[in-house]
Write an enzyme that holds these catalytic residues in place. Structure first.
Site, PDB file in Angstrom:
ATOM      1  N   TYR A   1       0.878  -1.175   0.000  1.00  0.00           N
ATOM      2  CA  TYR A   1       0.000   0.000   0.000  1.00  0.00           C
ATOM      3  C   TYR A   1       0.914   1.224   0.000  1.00  0.00           C
ATOM      4  CZ  TYR A   1      -4.546   2.062   1.600  1.00  0.00           C
ATOM      5  OH  TYR A   1      -5.743   2.730   1.725  1.00  0.00           O
TER       6      TYR A   1
ATOM      7  N   HIS B   1      -2.593   7.608  -2.715  1.00  0.00           N
ATOM      8  CA  HIS B   1      -3.708   6.668  -2.812  1.00  0.00           C
ATOM      9  C   HIS B   1      -4.310   6.417  -1.425  1.00  0.00           C
ATOM     10  CE1 HIS B   1      -6.029   3.128  -4.003  1.00  0.00           C
ATOM     11  NE2 HIS B   1      -5.465   2.465  -3.027  1.00  0.00           N
TER      12      HIS B   1
ATOM     13  N   GLU C   1      -6.586  -1.417 -10.216  1.00  0.00           N
ATOM     14  CA  GLU C   1      -5.548  -0.726  -9.456  1.00  0.00           C
ATOM     15  C   GLU C   1      -4.256  -0.766 -10.259  1.00  0.00           C
ATOM     16  OE1 GLU C   1      -5.410  -2.431  -5.470  1.00  0.00           O
ATOM     17  OE2 GLU C   1      -6.946  -0.985  -4.819  1.00  0.00           O
TER      18      GLU C   1
ATOM     19  N   GLU D   1      -0.640  -0.901 -10.462  1.00  0.00           N
ATOM     20  CA  GLU D   1       0.434  -1.290  -9.545  1.00  0.00           C
ATOM     21  C   GLU D   1       1.640  -1.791 -10.339  1.00  0.00           C
ATOM     22  OE1 GLU D   1      -0.477  -3.721  -6.189  1.00  0.00           O
ATOM     23  OE2 GLU D   1      -2.550  -2.978  -6.016  1.00  0.00           O
TER      24      GLU D   1
ATOM     25  N   ASP E   1      -4.404  -4.983  -9.861  1.00  0.00           N
ATOM     26  CA  ASP E   1      -5.061  -5.671  -8.739  1.00  0.00           C
ATOM     27  C   ASP E   1      -6.543  -5.291  -8.755  1.00  0.00           C
ATOM     28  OD1 ASP E   1      -5.512  -7.007  -6.347  1.00  0.00           O
ATOM     29  OD2 ASP E   1      -4.911  -5.288  -5.132  1.00  0.00           O
TER      30      ASP E   1
ATOM     31  N   GLN F   1     -15.437  -4.845  -0.779  1.00  0.00           N
ATOM     32  CA  GLN F   1     -14.335  -4.419   0.086  1.00  0.00           C
ATOM     33  C   GLN F   1     -14.848  -3.580   1.266  1.00  0.00           C
ATOM     34  OE1 GLN F   1     -11.349  -2.209  -2.088  1.00  0.00           O
ATOM     35  NE2 GLN F   1     -10.011  -1.947  -0.332  1.00  0.00           N
TER      36      GLN F   1
ATOM     37  N   TYR G   1     -13.864  -5.344   4.847  1.00  0.00           N
ATOM     38  CA  TYR G   1     -12.426  -5.138   5.091  1.00  0.00           C
ATOM     39  C   TYR G   1     -12.062  -4.953   6.559  1.00  0.00           C
ATOM     40  CZ  TYR G   1     -12.221  -0.072   5.933  1.00  0.00           C
ATOM     41  OH  TYR G   1     -12.331   1.173   6.466  1.00  0.00           O
TER      42      TYR G   1
ATOM     43  N   LYS H   1     -10.676  -8.857  -3.424  1.00  0.00           N
ATOM     44  CA  LYS H   1      -9.408  -8.744  -4.141  1.00  0.00           C
ATOM     45  C   LYS H   1      -8.955 -10.048  -4.771  1.00  0.00           C
ATOM     46  CE  LYS H   1      -8.050  -4.543  -2.635  1.00  0.00           C
ATOM     47  NZ  LYS H   1      -7.434  -3.498  -3.452  1.00  0.00           N
TER      48      LYS H   1
ATOM     49  N   THR I   1      -1.638   0.443  -5.143  1.00  0.00           N
ATOM     50  CA  THR I   1      -2.014   1.392  -6.194  1.00  0.00           C
ATOM     51  C   THR I   1      -1.067   2.588  -6.209  1.00  0.00           C
ATOM     52  OG1 THR I   1      -4.275   0.758  -5.771  1.00  0.00           O
ATOM     53  CG2 THR I   1      -3.934   2.723  -7.120  1.00  0.00           C
TER      54      THR I   1
HETATM   55 MN    MN Z   1      -3.831  -3.531  -4.430  1.00  0.00          MN
END
Ligand code: MN
Length: 424
Positions: free
Chosen positions: A126, A131, A196, A198, A230, A237, A241, A250, A356
């Site tokens: 992360y 982000h 996302e 990445e 991703d 989520q 989460y 995910k 991200t």
């Molecule tokens: Mn991710």
């Protein structure tokens, strides 16, 4: 091993593979990314290096003893650098290998590209504070950036089984979601499907269980970087989460690009790693002089969207955003050092996602959740369509490249995936 510029980075070096000398190619002789390909459907995967519009079969060229990518990734850093130097020398104009290696080349247009290796374990980080802050404001308006963010490289263990090769489609996931005005959740297709932007970090040798990889050795344990999407179901989520982090939002699909660009190839594009004024400095186990001097990597990243309507009209797609990996809050070395500080073992072919990668400006969000303010301000596309979230038939394409005065531009290729309708 220290970062070193050598003859493999020389911008004047040309290849006898003519397409590699095209200034527009992602794969000049200065790049030499590793990946797996096969000539026939269902056949065995071969290990290769992209060069221009061709792939060189490393086993057929006599450079490696078998077609096991993870055994190449498990070589020590010096052996990997020597392999890169041998490939570069053999592909250079006028080399003695020209006539024998010609038979080991395949046109990229005629092969299937797979995942670069069998992926062992997968961890998603992360690392973009931009982000984390923007998403945090939507999920927790009073408390967007949690107090551990500037001290701990936050991550979670994901699933390797659902990582797809570029080009593969996947179904919109079903899941449990709860609307704010309902008192019970319901099962249904995700209505807030997102991508996302990445980078994937592919581990090289790794470490034995109980051993620690210190900052100064961390990059020796990294094989290279690839593009990584991703895919995320934001409605699933948001409901699931807390308290243990992402789960079914995910793990239905992530997409990895076919080519891994080695850290040696990325050496010319390194930049200092620094913290904004007033932010806490990393704890000593996440800090080193080398990291401060060269811990960042300047990689330009782009997100493109091709809707079904664009595809029918013969349009390649529209660019949604761009960002640069140099803006990440945690470096590659810090992720490796942190992941192993408790003795957790990393193995060849393990994958980290950076998280991200959003830039500092609002239009540099690496997900639709950021660009559309959680779906409230749909993005207006040039053809009249709008997107708050992804729709069935949408193809998302990630691209990346590095450029610096005095060096050849190198690219990461592309990472592409298409959303299909859910099962019901
Ligand atoms: Mn991710």
């Amino acid at each position: 091993m220290t970062l070193a510029l050598d003859a493999t980075h020389d911008a004047a070096r040309l290849s006898w593979v003519e397409s590699a000398n095209d200034p527009a190619t992602d794969f000049p002789i200065q790049n030499l990314p590793f990946g797996r390909f096969r000539v026939q459907n269902e056949g065995a995967w071969c290990v290769g290096v992209a060069i221009g519009d061709q792939v060189l079969d490393l086993q057929d060229a006599g450079l490696v003893p078998n077609s096991d990518m993870r055994s190449i990734m498990g070589l020590d850093a010096l052996a990997r650098r020597q392999l890169r130097q041998s490939i570069s020398a053999g592909l250079t104009q006028g080399s003695a290998q020209h006539s024998s290696w010609k038979a080991a080349l395949h046109a990229l247009s005629g092969v299937e590209l797979g995942l670069p290796c069998d992926i062992g374990d997968y961890t998603d980080f992360y690392t973009s504070i931009h982000h984390a802050t923007t998403i945090g404001k939507q999920l927790r308006p009073d408390n967007p950036l949690l107090p551990n963010y500037q001290w701990v490289p936050i991550g979670y263990h994901g699933r390797a089984s659902s990582i797809l090769p570029s080009g593969e489609s996947f179904r919109r996931p079903m899941g449990q979601t709860k609307a704010p005005d309902q008192d019970r959740p319901a099962l249904g297709p995700s209505r807030k499907l997102d991508y996302e932007l990445e980078l994937g970090i592919v581990i090289a040798q790794g470490n034995a269980l109980g051993e620690v990889i210190a900052m100064n050795h961390a990059e020796d344990q990294v094989f290279g970087l690839a593009l990584f999407n991703d895919w995320s179901a934001r409605d699933i989520q948001a409901w699931e989460y807390q308290p243990l982090g992402p789960f079914l939002a995910k793990n239905f699909a992530s997409t990895l690009s076919p080519w891994v660009v080695t850290l040696d190839a990325l050496a010319p594009y390194r930049v200092p790693f620094s913290r904004p004024e007033g932010d806490p400095q990393p704890l000593p186990y996440l800090d080193s002089e080398r990291n401060r001097l060269t811990g960042g990597i300047s990689i330009e990243l782009e997100v493109w969207l091709q809707t079904a309507q664009m595809r029918q009209a013969g349009q390649a797609g529209e660019q949604l955003s761009q960002a640069n990996y140099r803006d990440a809050y945690w470096s590659v070395s810090q992720l490796v050092a942190h992941h192993t500080v408790n003795g957790c073992n990393l193995r060849p072919g393990d994958l980290f996602g950076t998280g991200t990668l959003s830039g500092p400006a609002p239009d540099q969000g690496g997900s639709l959740m950021e660009l559309s303010a959680g779906g409230k301000k749909p993005l207006q596309l040039a053809n009249g369509e709008a997107r708050g979230w992804l729709e069935d038939g949408d193809t998302v394409i990630l691209r990346g490249y590095c450029q610096r005065e005095g060096f050849r531009r190198i690219g990461l290729g592309e990472c592409r995936g298409t959303v299909l309708a859910s099962r019901c």
